[in-house]
Design an enzyme around this catalytic site. Sequence first.
Site, mmCIF file in Angstrom:
data_model
loop_
_atom_site.group_PDB
_atom_site.id
_atom_site.type_symbol
_atom_site.label_atom_id
_atom_site.label_comp_id
_atom_site.label_asym_id
_atom_site.label_seq_id
_atom_site.Cartn_x
_atom_site.Cartn_y
_atom_site.Cartn_z
ATOM 1 N N LYS A 101 7.865 -62.859 21.271
ATOM 2 C CA LYS A 101 7.997 -62.545 19.832
ATOM 3 C C LYS A 101 6.632 -63.062 19.285
ATOM 4 O O LYS A 101 6.062 -63.524 19.767
ATOM 5 C CB LYS A 101 9.266 -63.488 19.418
ATOM 6 C CG LYS A 101 9.718 -63.121 17.893
ATOM 7 C CD LYS A 101 10.741 -62.082 18.237
ATOM 8 C CE LYS A 101 11.477 -61.517 16.966
ATOM 9 N NZ LYS A 101 12.326 -60.521 17.270
ATOM 10 N N GLY A 106 28.240 -55.772 5.490
ATOM 11 C CA GLY A 106 26.848 -55.014 5.399
ATOM 12 C C GLY A 106 26.922 -53.485 5.862
ATOM 13 O O GLY A 106 27.041 -53.467 7.052
ATOM 14 N N VAL A 107 26.857 -52.831 4.938
ATOM 15 C CA VAL A 107 26.852 -51.233 5.486
ATOM 16 C C VAL A 107 25.429 -50.838 5.401
ATOM 17 O O VAL A 107 25.163 -49.801 4.391
ATOM 18 C CB VAL A 107 27.747 -50.411 4.784
ATOM 19 C CG1 VAL A 107 29.115 -50.420 5.500
ATOM 20 C CG2 VAL A 107 28.295 -50.963 3.533
ATOM 21 N N GLY A 108 24.323 -51.594 5.878
ATOM 22 C CA GLY A 108 22.955 -50.989 5.892
ATOM 23 C C GLY A 108 22.802 -50.100 6.888
ATOM 24 O O GLY A 108 23.737 -49.000 7.156
ATOM 25 N N VAL A 127 22.742 -50.497 10.371
ATOM 26 C CA VAL A 127 23.543 -50.587 11.509
ATOM 27 C C VAL A 127 25.102 -50.367 11.178
ATOM 28 O O VAL A 127 25.867 -49.929 11.711
ATOM 29 C CB VAL A 127 23.308 -51.894 12.339
ATOM 30 C CG1 VAL A 127 24.350 -52.231 13.043
ATOM 31 C CG2 VAL A 127 21.756 -52.046 12.830
HETATM 32 P P1 NAD Z 1 19.783 -53.691 6.753
HETATM 33 O O1 NAD Z 1 19.153 -54.406 5.779
HETATM 34 O O2 NAD Z 1 19.710 -51.997 6.883
HETATM 35 O O3 NAD Z 1 21.418 -53.803 6.428
HETATM 36 C C1 NAD Z 1 22.041 -55.100 6.107
HETATM 37 C C2 NAD Z 1 22.893 -54.835 5.081
HETATM 38 O O4 NAD Z 1 23.553 -56.076 4.716
HETATM 39 C C3 NAD Z 1 21.977 -54.166 3.563
HETATM 40 O O5 NAD Z 1 22.887 -53.293 3.342
HETATM 41 C C4 NAD Z 1 22.389 -55.528 2.676
HETATM 42 O O6 NAD Z 1 22.422 -55.193 1.313
HETATM 43 C C5 NAD Z 1 23.831 -56.255 3.408
HETATM 44 N N1 NAD Z 1 23.734 -57.553 2.826
HETATM 45 C C6 NAD Z 1 22.958 -58.716 2.875
HETATM 46 N N2 NAD Z 1 23.483 -59.776 2.482
HETATM 47 C C7 NAD Z 1 24.662 -59.537 2.453
HETATM 48 C C8 NAD Z 1 25.832 -60.373 2.008
HETATM 49 N N3 NAD Z 1 25.545 -61.516 1.740
HETATM 50 N N4 NAD Z 1 27.093 -59.902 1.934
HETATM 51 C C9 NAD Z 1 27.256 -58.459 2.210
HETATM 52 N N5 NAD Z 1 26.285 -57.613 2.604
HETATM 53 C C10 NAD Z 1 25.028 -58.251 2.638
HETATM 54 O O7 NAD Z 1 19.668 -54.179 8.123
HETATM 55 P P2 NAD Z 1 20.273 -53.708 9.621
HETATM 56 O O8 NAD Z 1 18.996 -52.998 10.292
HETATM 57 O O9 NAD Z 1 21.419 -52.817 9.544
HETATM 58 O O10 NAD Z 1 20.333 -54.744 10.336
HETATM 59 C C11 NAD Z 1 21.720 -55.585 10.109
HETATM 60 C C12 NAD Z 1 21.896 -56.771 10.892
HETATM 61 O O11 NAD Z 1 21.936 -56.361 12.325
HETATM 62 C C13 NAD Z 1 20.952 -57.929 10.781
HETATM 63 O O12 NAD Z 1 21.360 -59.254 11.105
HETATM 64 C C14 NAD Z 1 19.738 -57.383 11.831
HETATM 65 O O13 NAD Z 1 18.927 -58.623 12.342
HETATM 66 C C15 NAD Z 1 20.706 -57.153 12.819
HETATM 67 N N6 NAD Z 1 20.340 -56.244 14.083
HETATM 68 C C16 NAD Z 1 19.455 -55.060 13.685
HETATM 69 C C17 NAD Z 1 19.073 -54.239 14.820
HETATM 70 C C18 NAD Z 1 18.728 -52.965 14.082
HETATM 71 O O14 NAD Z 1 18.177 -52.255 15.347
HETATM 72 N N7 NAD Z 1 18.226 -52.569 12.989
HETATM 73 C C19 NAD Z 1 19.127 -54.688 16.010
HETATM 74 C C20 NAD Z 1 19.980 -55.794 16.292
HETATM 75 C C21 NAD Z 1 20.126 -56.702 15.147
#
Ligand code: NAD
Length: 350
Positions: A80, A185-187, A189
């Site tokens: 990392k 969390g509907v971002g 992923v």
């Molecule tokens: P993202 O920022 O696109 O989505 C996260 C979502 O969660 C956002 O829409 C945000 O508004 C929402 N959120 C934050 N705090 C919240 C809360 N308290 N209650 C409800 N919703 C909340 O991120 P992502 O890329 O979708 O990643 C999501 C998670 O998956 C993270 O923990 C990340 O570390 C993990 N992850 C992501 C990947 C990847 O490929 N993107 C890979 C491994 C792990």
Amino acid sequence: MPVFSHIDFDHHEQVVYGHDKASGLKAIIAIHNSNLGPALGGCRMWPYANDDEALRDVLRLSRGMTYKSALANLPLGGGKAVIIGDPHSGKSTALFQAMGDFVESLGGRYITAADSGTGVAEMQIMAERTRHVSGAEMREALAGGKRNGDPSPSTAYGVFIGIQAAVKHRLGRDDLRGLKVAIQGVGQVGFDLARQLKQAGAELWVTDIVEANVRRAVEQLGATAVKQQAIFGLDVDVFAPCAMGAIINQQTLEALRAPVVAGGANNQLADASLAETLRCNECLYAPDYAINAGGIIDVYYGRSGGSAAQLKAHIEEIGATLTQIFQRADASGKTTVEIADQLAEERFAR
Ligand code: NAD
């Protein structure tokens, strides 16, 4: 700053500090273990309050990558990088060129990728200075066509596969029609996971702190919106945390009713002992670093140049790995987290 006596030091092979006066770069790269191959892991940019916070993060995160890659059956070790700086105001081309030089100085023992605070644009700048960077390229998408290096569709697909495995193990169900799933969390992923679950016939409940993200899931997928705190206590089959870490804690555990916890967020358990509480509550927990490995698998294929079909098949192995973890946990009376750690250690031959 002591490294060898640091509480998070776990026989890391190399911890290197990098500085460039002209660009202001201050960064640390940690290689935890390279038994299985070069250490791959993201480059995080964060306004750490002090050097010790940055060291702690890089030691913990690099160790986590060793376990994640081993569980994902990848020929990679764990590493990392952290850059001490504000990702909103502190970025410059010179900074990431200097970071590229820093990565290059390790001669390929560490391969970098995007993480919190960095993305495809920063990977492209680093790629001007080093070959040891992933996620800067355009490639074949899982669903056909071309895409950039964003691994989140692969992460979401792996979580979907993992939910299938968990539901089969815990609920004895082979298909997801009518399965009730709550997604926090509907971002990137979470939304893509929701889309796949919907396609498979599941019923969805969602929450997010960003109202537009909730609306998108309601309008496009027919999901039911719920308030942030209400997501834990729903009478659903699966709770899928896809927002931030440490959301399984004493308080949320009291509300939690789902028999399966399986989602994409990193570091879901506020502390490791909660895995035992989940086990005692007969809640099947899919260890986060096993189920969300689609992203690292994607990053690996981005570098090694495998096809979309090979990538998809590799991500699908997450299902078999989780089933193995669940079965061993049942047989031994241990938690799924203990077994996942054991399995990873067997693979990287600790
Ligand atoms: P993202 O920022 O696109 O989505 C996260 C979502 O969660 C956002 O829409 C945000 O508004 C929402 N959120 C934050 N705090 C919240 C809360 N308290 N209650 C409800 N919703 C909340 O991120 P992502 O890329 O979708 O990643 C999501 C998670 O998956 C993270 O923990 C990340 O570390 C993990 N992850 C992501 C990947 C990847 O490929 N993107 C890979 C491994 C792990």
